[in-house]
Structures are given as C-alpha cells and as structure tokens.
Design a protein around this motif. Structure first.
Motif, mmCIF file in Angstrom:
data_model
loop_
_atom_site.group_PDB
_atom_site.id
_atom_site.type_symbol
_atom_site.label_atom_id
_atom_site.label_comp_id
_atom_site.label_asym_id
_atom_site.label_seq_id
_atom_site.Cartn_x
_atom_site.Cartn_y
_atom_site.Cartn_z
ATOM 1 N N TYR A 298 -43.479 -88.382 -67.725
ATOM 2 C CA TYR A 298 -43.449 -86.872 -68.342
ATOM 3 C C TYR A 298 -43.684 -86.910 -69.802
ATOM 4 N N CYS A 299 -44.251 -85.733 -70.151
ATOM 5 C CA CYS A 299 -44.217 -85.356 -71.684
ATOM 6 C C CYS A 299 -42.842 -85.312 -72.304
ATOM 7 N N CYS B 218 -40.265 -82.559 -71.519
ATOM 8 C CA CYS B 218 -40.596 -81.909 -70.111
ATOM 9 C C CYS B 218 -39.189 -81.609 -69.384
ATOM 10 N N HIS C 24 -39.048 -81.312 -66.261
ATOM 11 C CA HIS C 24 -38.781 -82.339 -65.063
ATOM 12 C C HIS C 24 -38.145 -83.557 -65.221
ATOM 13 N N CYS D 296 -47.308 -82.726 -61.810
ATOM 14 C CA CYS D 296 -46.336 -83.495 -62.532
ATOM 15 C C CYS D 296 -45.249 -84.147 -61.935
ATOM 16 N N ASN E 35 -42.089 -73.990 -64.337
ATOM 17 C CA ASN E 35 -42.380 -73.897 -65.643
ATOM 18 C C ASN E 35 -43.419 -72.972 -66.106
ATOM 19 N N GLY F 34 -48.941 -77.296 -64.781
ATOM 20 C CA GLY F 34 -48.692 -78.458 -65.975
ATOM 21 C C GLY F 34 -49.874 -79.657 -65.829
ATOM 22 N N CYS G 184 -42.313 -76.301 -70.328
ATOM 23 C CA CYS G 184 -43.356 -77.412 -70.254
ATOM 24 C C CYS G 184 -44.121 -77.451 -71.495
ATOM 25 N N PRO G 185 -43.695 -78.008 -72.620
ATOM 26 C CA PRO G 185 -44.272 -77.793 -73.815
ATOM 27 C C PRO G 185 -45.717 -78.314 -74.009
ATOM 28 N N THR G 186 -46.194 -79.135 -73.397
ATOM 29 C CA THR G 186 -47.544 -79.291 -73.311
ATOM 30 C C THR G 186 -48.576 -78.204 -72.719
ATOM 31 N N GLY G 187 -48.279 -77.728 -71.376
ATOM 32 C CA GLY G 187 -49.146 -76.614 -70.863
ATOM 33 C C GLY G 187 -48.755 -75.645 -71.894
#
Ligand SMILES: Cc1ncc(C[n+]2csc(CCOP(=O)(O)OP(=O)(O)O)c2C)c(N)n1
Ligand code: SF4
Lengths: 253, 356, 183
Positions: A20-21, A24, A26, A54, A124, A128, A215-218
C-alpha cells in the motif's frame, strides 16, 4: 517481528512490507480485519475473497487462505464457497469500485440472500489502483482523473450510499459504516468489523461494513490532508453509523 | 440410488447423471431450454446431501461456481447461449485457477438473445473460448440420453485429473428429446481424487494458500502460461474421443457431432445397403478435437461432408485436421421450424457428392 | 425391430399422454425409445404431435420424417399432416368420430374407428386416447395389452386411482374393437 506478533497476533503477517502507498487507508482496515479474526479465534477456518484493486493485496498480510476473485464478483464467489463449506468463515474485501460499481448487482443479491457471509467495502471515493478515476462514491464536484471539472450530477448522479440501500433487506443482520479518520473512529470501526464477523460466526445472516478511508495517491493529496478530508467532506456525506445490529439479540446458532 | 432405466428429457438426464455421479452443488439462472436441468437439480440434490442455488445472473452463477469449486467439491452449472456468454469471465478464471467444474450448455439459435430453438451454434465459443487469454476447456458432445449418462463419469474424471472446467454441449433439440436412459447407481467420481493438495479449505488443513490469477510477477505469469500449455498438450495427446464407422474403404466421409452425428449411423447403414461407400466420424470431444480420426483417413476418401446446426463452425477444425488433403464440404442450417437437417436431406447431399 | 410412430391430436385429447404410455410400456419390455414433440412454431391451435421411435437396438436418428409406420390422428386438424407422413405398408389409425371425410389410403392401411364415441359410451370422451391406444396395440402388436394396462395402473394408480378402471376398460374396448375389425 516477535513484538509485532505479540501485539497483533498470528493472523496479521507483516513479514512482507505492505504494497500500500504510505498513508493508505487499506493498511488500517486490513489490520482491523486481521485483529477481528484473531480475537474471534477463527483464523484457521477463515477464507478471504478479495476483489480486484488495491484491496486485493490485503490477504498477503494475513496468514489465512485467500482467493482473488474476478472484478466485482467476490460476493458471488463467497456465496458459492459458503454453500459448499458452511463451517468456514468467508469474507469479501474490496474497494468501492469493485464492490459498488462493477459488483453492485452481485453485492445486493448476496446481501438480500442473507447467507452468513461478511463484506468489507473500503470506500476511498476513487478507483485507486487504476489511477484515481471516478467511482460511484466520488463526491459531488470531486476532481478525479476522469472528472476534470469535478463530478457533475447531471451526468454522473450522486455518490452512492451503499449500506443505505441494504436497510430494507431482512437478511442483513449487521450493517454499518465506519471511517478511519481519527483514532476514535478507528476504535469504532474495529468494533463494527469484529461484530460483522461475529454475526457470521453465530450464523445470524449477512453482515456488511463500509469503511471510509483516504487514498492519498488517488486524490493526489498529502497524507495529512487526505485524513482531514476523510474526517470532514467524506464523513459529512458518508455518515458513520451502525444501521442495524442483531448481534445484540438472541443467539440462533 | 440404484441403476435404473427411466424415460427422461435429456436435460433431466443431465441432472440425474450429475447428481448420481457426485455433483453436490449446482448454480444456475433460468433460461430455455436449460432450465429443466436446474429444476430437477433443485428436487434431487438434497437427497444426495447437496443443493441447487438459483442466482440472479449468469455472471453471479459462474462466480459462485468458482467460489464453490475452490473447496474441491464437485460443482456444476447449466445454461444456454446467452447465459454461457456471461459465464465466460469465470470460466477463463477457473482455467487459470486450475479449478474443476462441470458446465452444461443446451445450445440454441443465436446470435443476440436468439431463439429458444435448438442449434449447435456455440461450437466456437466453447472450443475457442469466450474469455480473454490463452485457455482451453475440455468439451464433450454427447448425442443421446444414454451417452450423457455414460460420459458424465468420464467428464468428472477429466475435470479432476486435469483440474479444468469440462463443458458438455448438446443441441436444444436433443436437450428436449425424451428417451429411455439407463442411469448409473450413485457413485461420487470426484472422490477418486485427492484435493487436499490444492483446495482452499483453511489454514487448519495446510499452510496459507492463495489463489492468484493476476497481479503476479511477469515471470510468474509466464510460468503459469507455460504450465497451462504443457497441460493442454497432454490433454490433446491423450483425450481425443470419437465414434466412427465405415471409413476404411469410404469414398465419402460424413462428419457431424451431437444429433447429426447420431443420425450418421442410420445414414451409413442405409447408404451402405445400397452399395454406396460412405463412412462417418462423430467427434465426441470437440476440444481436444479428434484430429487423429481425420489424419488416419486413407486415400480412398475423396470428399468429406460436414453437417452442423449452424453456419459452419466445426467445419473449420475438420479443414485444419485434413490440412488440404481432402476436399471438405459443408451443409449447415440454423433456425426454422425444424432447425436442422433430416436424414433424407443428408442422404441427398451425400448422394450428390458421390455423384460428382 | 423398429417402429416409428406419429401420434397427433388437438388440445385436451391426450395425444402426448398416449405417446408417453407407449414409451413407458416399451421400456418395460426392455426396448429403447425416443420421443420428440412438435418442433417450434409448427404447433398451432393447441394441436400437438408426438413422435415416438421404439427399437430393440440403440436408436440412430431420433427424428420421424414422414416415415411413420404407425400413425394416429385423433383430430381432423391433424389428420392431413398425419396422412402424408405414413410410410408404404404402414398403418394410419383415424378417429372417425372427428375426421368426417377420411381420404382413400394408397399403399398403406387405414383403420377408421370412432374412438371418441366409444369413449363417451365408456363414461367420458377424455379416454378416447386410451381406446385408440388399445386399437393400435391390437392392430400392430407394438406392445402387449397387459403391459399397457400395467403402465396405466402405475402412472395413474398413485394419484388418481378412480381413473384406473376407466382407462383400463378403454384400452380393452379399443383392443377388442380392433380385433373384431379382423385386423
Ligand atoms: C473486468 C475488469 N475491468 C476493469 C479492471 C481494471 N481495474 C482494476 S482495479 C479497478 C478499480 C479498483 O477500484 P476500487 O475497487 O475502488 O479499489 P481501490 O484500488 O481503490 O482499493 C479496475 C477498474 C479489471 N481488472 N477487470
Ligand atoms: S492508490 Fe490509493 S488505495 Fe491504492 S494503495 Fe495507494 S493509497 Fe491505497
């Protein structure tokens, strides 16, 4: 590792670094699920059926058998599995896209059938894994990879409230929405996830928990900001609450 | 259940044979003419300690089938064209996942939603595959009620020996035909196989197992496909099945599967009685296709006539098998009040080719 | 031994049941049977035709294609089709209560029996199919009468015991009438 296992028990397997990032949601939900399984002493007979996304990696961090289902079909896989092996504990684990975009039909019919299986939906508000596209739970006006000007209700409707759709289903015996926005929210989420499994262990019926996570990345956000959003905009719309809890009632099993 | 001869619709014969040979869980969604299979399963499976579960789409059916197959128990489903189309997502999955199961397809006229009339139009989708990726399923094509009962044990053994979905196809006319069929006594053929080495029954039985058909490393994906390739080669080599008669000195060989294949028996005996040198080949496995039957044809064979209830599907495999050595002709039909050819039609075409 | 039968009638006349009785009796005699019903849209106005093949060998083509050696027309609307589908040397059993102007049969035998009237005399027109079945058995030797009676007892006995006697009598009446015809 000894320390971790002493703290989290045998179910959670952190030998591998998670994929996971950083930040995240998750990661938190996976741990809560592992803890619930551990506390109920059902690890050896629990099977994870994970979706595509994810969350599909979640089982790598638990020492339990796992089936990576096709996209959106985990609830149907779980029904088939449970019919053939009712003595085992079966839960599905997937994101909002898997659970309520492509998998909504499978999900609602599984819930309506009321067989004792458990669904964890990790919301999220984006897809993602594929890079932050709109999902059915994307907030109004939210900018995603596929809604450059924000989600437009005229074209895309309103964010889908999934547990609310199950409220009229008699076979759903535990129904909740939680979040991981704050330590307090995480403690509540932990309780609900545990109850969802308990509901199945006692053979009461279907159980469902939506967990609202960042979901910081998404979202292309810093971790801290994504948690703030989770605590505010997200949970303003997706209100955490226990809709139904029949685990408090008489034991039928 | 004891061995007994019953008068059954062939859809019901599928249900009876599957249940008597060990199927415990059956998943389905109603569709004509396959519905009779699930109807009878709903009644009889509880007698064997099993259950039929009606789902709300064929996507859900095949997914539940896959989920149940993960336990190692013997599971089955039944459908027709449009339903089979939807099932392919999980069929491809089960091939990658090495999961055994039985699928019954009562073929009807397509494309689109089509007609409930019988057809043989799913030959392509079952032998070529309707899902993505390189995969194969074993395909068996019984041509009568008795052959259904006789092939089901074999199909189950293939499913478990190779850990692969096995698809039975039958045209809708045969599916709705009622025949005297001797059904076997109860015997769970899947019990011959030990599934403890792979079934996903929980870590009480073994160290953690994970069924992964995606999100693997490039190398793992490559190796998985190589293993599948090797398995398919073995099946191709060992499992071809067909019936043939009169081909040794034949000038004309008629090739057909299912109901037209069954009619070939009459065609050959009648034409032989008139002194005409005709033989037939009836493929029983559609995949692996019985190439060997065609490769073995002698130089006496001047023509091959393929008869199908479709617009030309198996004929491609016959052409590949003879590889240009013998001219291949095609007689095919789909739909209409009688969605197939009569014996008289087939004999007329055979006569025409003999006269050429 | 190989018999191909076409059994036709209109709604409520029980032609399908009659065909099924033949099949069940043949199975009792250790024979193989195949039954197909009117294909697709061909079926109109409640008419129904069942095709039965009986053989002591595994049955090849399951289709009766205008080559029946035993044909039954219970109604006038199915008569013409039935008439066309009899093989030379075969037998056509016509319900003369319903078919008012039967055609002249060439190359095959036609038996005219007023099975509906006979059934009314026996108590109900509904057993005309069984009268006809009795006649077919006497006229062709397709099955023994006792076997057909056994099938009637087994298939009706459990659910409708009061109908067993009526149907057995109908079978016997048809059988006797055919024998009297001097087949
Ligand atoms: C049939 C199919 N369609 C599309 C995809 C591509 N895909 C992979 S993951 C995913 C969405 C995942 O989003 P979500 O369920 O929200 O999970 P997250 O990654 O956000 O946890 C999609 C569309 C796929 N694998 N299969
Ligand atoms: S993309 Fe989003 S959901 Fe996926 S691992 Fe990264 S933060 Fe988590």
């Amino acid at each position: 590792m000894e320390n971790l296992s002493a703290k989290y028990g045998k179910t959670l397997n952190l030998d591998k670094l998670t994929s996971y990032c950083p930040g995240c949601g998750h990661g938190v939900v996976t741990r809560l699920v592992a803890e619930a399984i551990e506390e109920l002493g059902i690890m050896e007979r629990t099977i994870a059926i994970v979706g595509i996304g994810c969350g599909g990696f979640s089982h790598h961090y638990m020492d339990i058998d796992a089936i990576e289902a096709t996209h959106g079909r985990a609830p149907s896989f779980a029904l088939g599995y449970k019919l053939a092996m009712p003595e085992n504990i079966v839960f599905t684990y997937a994101g909002d896209g898997d659970t309520c975009a492509i998998g909504l039909g499978d999900l609602l019919h599984a819930a309506n059938k009321g067989m004792p299986i458990t669904t964890i939906m990790v919301n999220n508000t984006v897809f993602g894994m594929t890079g932050g596209q709109m999902s059915p739970t994307t907030l109004v006006g939210q900018v995603t990879a596929t809604t450059a000007k924000g989600r437009d209700t005229a074209l895309q409707g309103y964010p889908l409230l999934v547990p609310e759709m199950m409220r009229s289903m008699e076979g759903v015996k535990f129904l909740a929405r939680e979040s991981v926005a704050t330590p307090k929210a995480i403690r509540k989420a932990k309780r609900s996830i545990r109850k969802a499994f308990e509901c199945q262990v006692r053979g009461l019926g279907y159980s469902f928990v939506e967990v609202v996570v960042p979901c910081p990345t998404g979202l292309k956000m810093r971790v801290r900001d994504s948690y703030a959003r989770c605590a505010n905009e997200m949970t303003d719309y997706f209100k955490p609450q226990v809709f139904r809890d029949e685990t408090e009632q008489v034991d039928v099993a | 259940m004891i061995q007994e001869t019953l008068f059954l619709k062939n859809t019901e014969t599928f249900a009876e044979s599957l249940a008597r040979c060990g199927v415990k869980y059956h998943f389905a969604y109603p569709i004509t003419p396959a519905t009779d299979v699930m109807k009878r399963m709903a009644v009889i499976l509880p007698r064997y300690g099993g259950q039929m579960m009606q789902m709300e789409s064929e996507l859900a059916v095949s997914s539940a089938l896959a989920g149940a197959a993960c336990t190692g128990k013997l599971v089955a489903t039944s459908s027709s064209g449009p339903g089979l189309t939807l099932m392919h997502e999980a069929i491809g999955f089960m091939c990658a996942a090495y999961l055994p199961c039985i699928v019954v397809d009562s073929m009807r006229v397509g494309p689109g939603d089509g007609d409930i009339l019988g057809a043989q139009s799913d030959y392509f989708v079952v032998t070529r595959g309707g899902a993505h990726g390189d995969y194969r399923t074993v395909v068996l094509a019984p041509s009568s009620g008795q052959e259904i009962a006789d092939l089901v044990p074999h199909g189950i053994r293939l499913a478990y020996r190779y850990r692969i979905p096995v698809v039975f196809v039958i045209d809708g006319v045969s599916a709705q035909t009622t025949e005297s069929t001797t059904l076997p006594a109860y015997n769970d053929y899947s019990a011959e196989f030990d599934t403890s080495g792979w079934a996903f029954t929980g870590t009480k039985d073994h160290a953690k197992r994970a069924l992964i058909t995606g999100s693997y490393s490039h190398q793992d994906g490559y190796e998985m496909n190589e293993r599948l390739r090797a398995k398919y080669e073995v099946i191709r080599d060992k499992e071809q099945m067909w019936e043939q008669d009169g081909v040794e000195d034949a000038e004309l060989v008629v090739a057909a599967f299912g109901i037209h294949g069954r009619m070939c028996r009459d065609l050959v005996s009648r034409m032989r009685a008139d002194g005409k040198k005709v033989g037939f080949i009836r493929p029983i496995t559609l995949w692996p296709f019985p190439d060997r039957a065609f490769e073995a044809l002698g130089s006496c064979v001047q023509n091959i006539l393929v008869v199908e209830m479709n617009l030309g599907q198996m004929v491609d495999d016959v052409r590949l098998a003879v590889n240009g050595r013998i001219p291949v002709h095609f007689l095919g039909k789909t739909g209409g009040d009688l969605p197939m050819y009569t014996l008289a039609d087939m004999i007329a075409e055979a006569d025409r080719l003999l006269g050429e | 031994m190989l018999h191909k039968c076409t059994i036709s009638g209109s709604g409520g006349q029980g032609s399908a049941l009659m065909a099924k009785m033949i099949c069940l009796g043949a199975i009792k005699e250790g024979l193989k049977v195949v039954m197909t019903q009117t294909y697709g849209i061909e079926q109109r106005g409640g008419d129904s035709t069942a095709y039965v093949i009986v053989s002591d060998q595994p049955i090849g083509s399951p289709i009766v294609e205008n080559d029946a050696d035993i044909a039954v027309a219970l109604s006038s609307s199915t008569y013409a089709n039935c008439f066309e589908g009899v093989v030379p040397g075969g037998s056509l059993f016509t319900n003369s209560s319903m078919v008012e102007a039967p055609r002249d049969a060439r190359g095959f035998r036609q038996v005219l029996l007023p099975v509906s009237d006979m059934a009314v005399e026996l108590g109900t027109v509904r057993c005309a199919n069984m009268v006809m079945l009795g006649a077919v058995l006497a006229g062709t030797g397709l099955l023994r009468l006792e076997v057909a009676e056994e099938v009637v007892r087994e298939s009706l006995g459990a659910k409708k015991p009061q109908l067993v006697e009526l149907n057995v009598n109908a079978l016997r009446a048809g059988f006797a009438a055919m024998e009297k015809e001097g087949n």
